[in-house]
Design a protein around this motif. Structure first.
Motif, PDB file in Angstrom:
ATOM      1  N   ARG A   3       0.830  -1.210   0.000  1.00  0.00           N
ATOM      2  CA  ARG A   3       0.000   0.000   0.000  1.00  0.00           C
ATOM      3  C   ARG A   3       0.863   1.258   0.000  1.00  0.00           C
ATOM      4  NH1 ARG A   3      -3.220  -2.763   3.194  1.00  0.00           N
ATOM      5  NH2 ARG A   3      -2.476  -1.884   5.148  1.00  0.00           N
ATOM      6  N   VAL A   4       1.883   1.271   0.843  1.00  0.00           N
ATOM      7  CA  VAL A   4       2.791   2.422   0.910  1.00  0.00           C
ATOM      8  C   VAL A   4       3.448   2.642  -0.452  1.00  0.00           C
ATOM      9  CG1 VAL A   4       4.963   3.247   1.917  1.00  0.00           C
ATOM     10  CG2 VAL A   4       3.181   2.293   3.400  1.00  0.00           C
ATOM     11  N   ALA A   5       3.951   1.575  -1.049  1.00  0.00           N
ATOM     12  CA  ALA A   5       4.610   1.694  -2.357  1.00  0.00           C
ATOM     13  C   ALA A   5       3.637   2.240  -3.403  1.00  0.00           C
ATOM     14  CB  ALA A   5       5.171   0.338  -2.790  1.00  0.00           C
ATOM     15  N   ARG A   6       2.432   1.715  -3.438  1.00  0.00           N
ATOM     16  CA  ARG A   6       1.436   2.198  -4.409  1.00  0.00           C
ATOM     17  C   ARG A   6       1.136   3.677  -4.189  1.00  0.00           C
ATOM     18  NH1 ARG A   6      -0.944  -3.103  -3.814  1.00  0.00           N
ATOM     19  NH2 ARG A   6      -0.854  -4.161  -5.822  1.00  0.00           N
ATOM     20  N   GLU A   7       0.932   4.060  -2.927  1.00  0.00           N
ATOM     21  CA  GLU A   7       0.634   5.461  -2.603  1.00  0.00           C
ATOM     22  C   GLU A   7       1.769   6.383  -3.024  1.00  0.00           C
ATOM     23  OE1 GLU A   7      -0.224   5.407   1.594  1.00  0.00           O
ATOM     24  OE2 GLU A   7      -2.130   4.354   1.282  1.00  0.00           O
ATOM     25  N   GLU A   8       2.994   5.888  -2.992  1.00  0.00           N
ATOM     26  CA  GLU A   8       4.156   6.690  -3.369  1.00  0.00           C
ATOM     27  C   GLU A   8       4.473   6.577  -4.862  1.00  0.00           C
ATOM     28  OE1 GLU A   8       7.476   5.851  -0.785  1.00  0.00           O
ATOM     29  OE2 GLU A   8       6.288   6.262   1.013  1.00  0.00           O
ATOM     30  N   GLY A   9       3.660   5.831  -5.612  1.00  0.00           N
ATOM     31  CA  GLY A   9       3.863   5.696  -7.049  1.00  0.00           C
ATOM     32  C   GLY A   9       5.016   4.781  -7.424  1.00  0.00           C
ATOM     33  N   ILE A  10       5.410   3.914  -6.510  1.00  0.00           N
ATOM     34  CA  ILE A  10       6.484   2.957  -6.786  1.00  0.00           C
ATOM     35  C   ILE A  10       5.887   1.778  -7.555  1.00  0.00           C
ATOM     36  CG2 ILE A  10       8.160   1.382  -5.730  1.00  0.00           C
ATOM     37  CD1 ILE A  10       8.246   3.442  -3.353  1.00  0.00           C
ATOM     38  N   PRO A  11       6.398   1.465  -8.744  1.00  0.00           N
ATOM     39  CA  PRO A  11       5.757   0.468  -9.600  1.00  0.00           C
ATOM     40  C   PRO A  11       6.116  -0.989  -9.333  1.00  0.00           C
ATOM     41  CG  PRO A  11       7.592   1.443 -10.767  1.00  0.00           C
ATOM     42  CD  PRO A  11       7.500   2.152  -9.427  1.00  0.00           C
ATOM     43  N   LEU A  12       7.159  -1.226  -8.520  1.00  0.00           N
ATOM     44  CA  LEU A  12       7.697  -2.570  -8.413  1.00  0.00           C
ATOM     45  C   LEU A  12       8.293  -2.786  -7.024  1.00  0.00           C
ATOM     46  CD1 LEU A  12       8.505  -5.088 -10.228  1.00  0.00           C
ATOM     47  CD2 LEU A  12      10.665  -3.899 -10.625  1.00  0.00           C
ATOM     48  N   LEU A  13       7.996  -3.944  -6.434  1.00  0.00           N
ATOM     49  CA  LEU A  13       8.646  -4.359  -5.189  1.00  0.00           C
ATOM     50  C   LEU A  13       9.561  -5.530  -5.500  1.00  0.00           C
ATOM     51  CD1 LEU A  13       5.888  -4.380  -2.404  1.00  0.00           C
ATOM     52  CD2 LEU A  13       7.845  -2.841  -2.603  1.00  0.00           C
ATOM     53  N   ARG A  14      10.736  -5.528  -4.890  1.00  0.00           N
ATOM     54  CA  ARG A  14      11.688  -6.630  -5.029  1.00  0.00           C
ATOM     55  C   ARG A  14      12.127  -7.071  -3.644  1.00  0.00           C
ATOM     56  NH1 ARG A  14      15.226  -4.079 -10.010  1.00  0.00           N
ATOM     57  NH2 ARG A  14      13.783  -4.763 -11.629  1.00  0.00           N
ATOM     58  N   LEU A  15      12.654  -8.287  -3.572  1.00  0.00           N
ATOM     59  CA  LEU A  15      13.173  -8.768  -2.297  1.00  0.00           C
ATOM     60  C   LEU A  15      14.142  -9.907  -2.517  1.00  0.00           C
ATOM     61  CD1 LEU A  15      11.702 -11.696  -1.399  1.00  0.00           C
ATOM     62  CD2 LEU A  15       9.746 -10.173  -1.239  1.00  0.00           C
ATOM     63  N   GLU A  16      14.949 -10.113  -1.499  1.00  0.00           N
ATOM     64  CA  GLU A  16      15.857 -11.258  -1.420  1.00  0.00           C
ATOM     65  C   GLU A  16      15.486 -11.993  -0.145  1.00  0.00           C
ATOM     66  OE1 GLU A  16      19.159 -13.436   0.425  1.00  0.00           O
ATOM     67  OE2 GLU A  16      18.346 -11.543   1.156  1.00  0.00           O
ATOM     68  N   THR A  17      15.379 -13.308  -0.238  1.00  0.00           N
ATOM     69  CA  THR A  17      15.126 -14.132   0.938  1.00  0.00           C
ATOM     70  C   THR A  17      16.002 -15.373   0.843  1.00  0.00           C
ATOM     71  OG1 THR A  17      13.383 -15.033   2.378  1.00  0.00           O
ATOM     72  CG2 THR A  17      13.158 -15.442  -0.006  1.00  0.00           C
ATOM     73  N   GLY A  18      15.945 -16.202   1.862  1.00  0.00           N
ATOM     74  CA  GLY A  18      16.792 -17.387   1.877  1.00  0.00           C
ATOM     75  C   GLY A  18      16.030 -18.668   1.619  1.00  0.00           C
ATOM     76  N   ASP A  19      16.713 -19.624   1.038  1.00  0.00           N
ATOM     77  CA  ASP A  19      16.085 -20.903   0.700  1.00  0.00           C
ATOM     78  C   ASP A  19      15.740 -21.747   1.933  1.00  0.00           C
ATOM     79  OD1 ASP A  19      18.693 -21.567   1.404  1.00  0.00           O
ATOM     80  OD2 ASP A  19      19.048 -22.839  -0.344  1.00  0.00           O
ATOM     81  N   LYS A  20      16.250 -21.376   3.099  1.00  0.00           N
ATOM     82  CA  LYS A  20      15.934 -22.119   4.327  1.00  0.00           C
ATOM     83  C   LYS A  20      14.811 -21.443   5.118  1.00  0.00           C
ATOM     84  CE  LYS A  20      20.576 -24.040   4.747  1.00  0.00           C
ATOM     85  NZ  LYS A  20      21.218 -23.397   3.602  1.00  0.00           N
TER      86      LYS A  20
END
Length: 150
Positions: free
Chosen positions: A98-115
């Motif tokens: 919601r925050v990203a959309r409100e700020e006009g950010i078009p894309l979210l990315r992330l890094e997580t671990g396989d465990k």
């Protein structure tokens, strides 16, 4: 359950305790060169906002949004083990979206671990799709990379 999600300082003692627990978990699961968590000082950068899920003054979970050029990154997602299974991680992730959309950010990315199967399941269930490394990340034996167009 009456949980409020709001910005919280990474230096708030409650947030520090959650973040330290998260860091300890990551250090127990992954080699140092494959740990990409942000320390307290890094989370205080102006382009990063840490949000806390709070009930009756108790911080149960946290997640941060780190604004980058053309996207935002999900960082520091962690729920106290005693509060897991209540849907807090999903609520925090929804809040970041919601925050990203409100700020006009078009894309979210992330890094997580396989465990971290619960985290991987959450991201995949909420529409994040696998992708390769981005930003300063490099391919390694345990990192998984995701993105979601908003």
């Amino acid at each position: 359950m009456s949980v409020t999600i709001r910005p919280v300082s990474p230096r708030d003692a409650r947030a520090e305790a959650l973040l330290k627990a998260s860091h300890a978990l990551m250090e127990s699961l992954f080699p140092p060169e494959e740990n990409y968590f942000l320390d307290i000082d890094a989370l205080c950068a102006p382009e990063i906002t840490l949000f806390g899920a709070e009930e009756n003054g108790v911080l149960l979970g946290c997640a941060a949004i780190a604004r980058k050029d053309g996207y935002a990154e999900v960082k520091s997602m962690f729920v106290n083990p005693e509060a897991r299974g209540l849907g807090l991680a999903r609520r925090l992730l929804d809040h970041l979206e919601r925050v990203a959309r409100e700020e006009g950010i078009p894309l979210l990315r992330l890094e997580t671990g396989d465990k971290l199967p619960a985290a991987v399941a959450l991201y995949e269930q909420t529409g994040f799709t696998p992708r390769g490394p981005f930003g300063a990340y490099v391919e390694n034996s345990s990192s998984l990379f995701y993105e979601k167009t908003l």
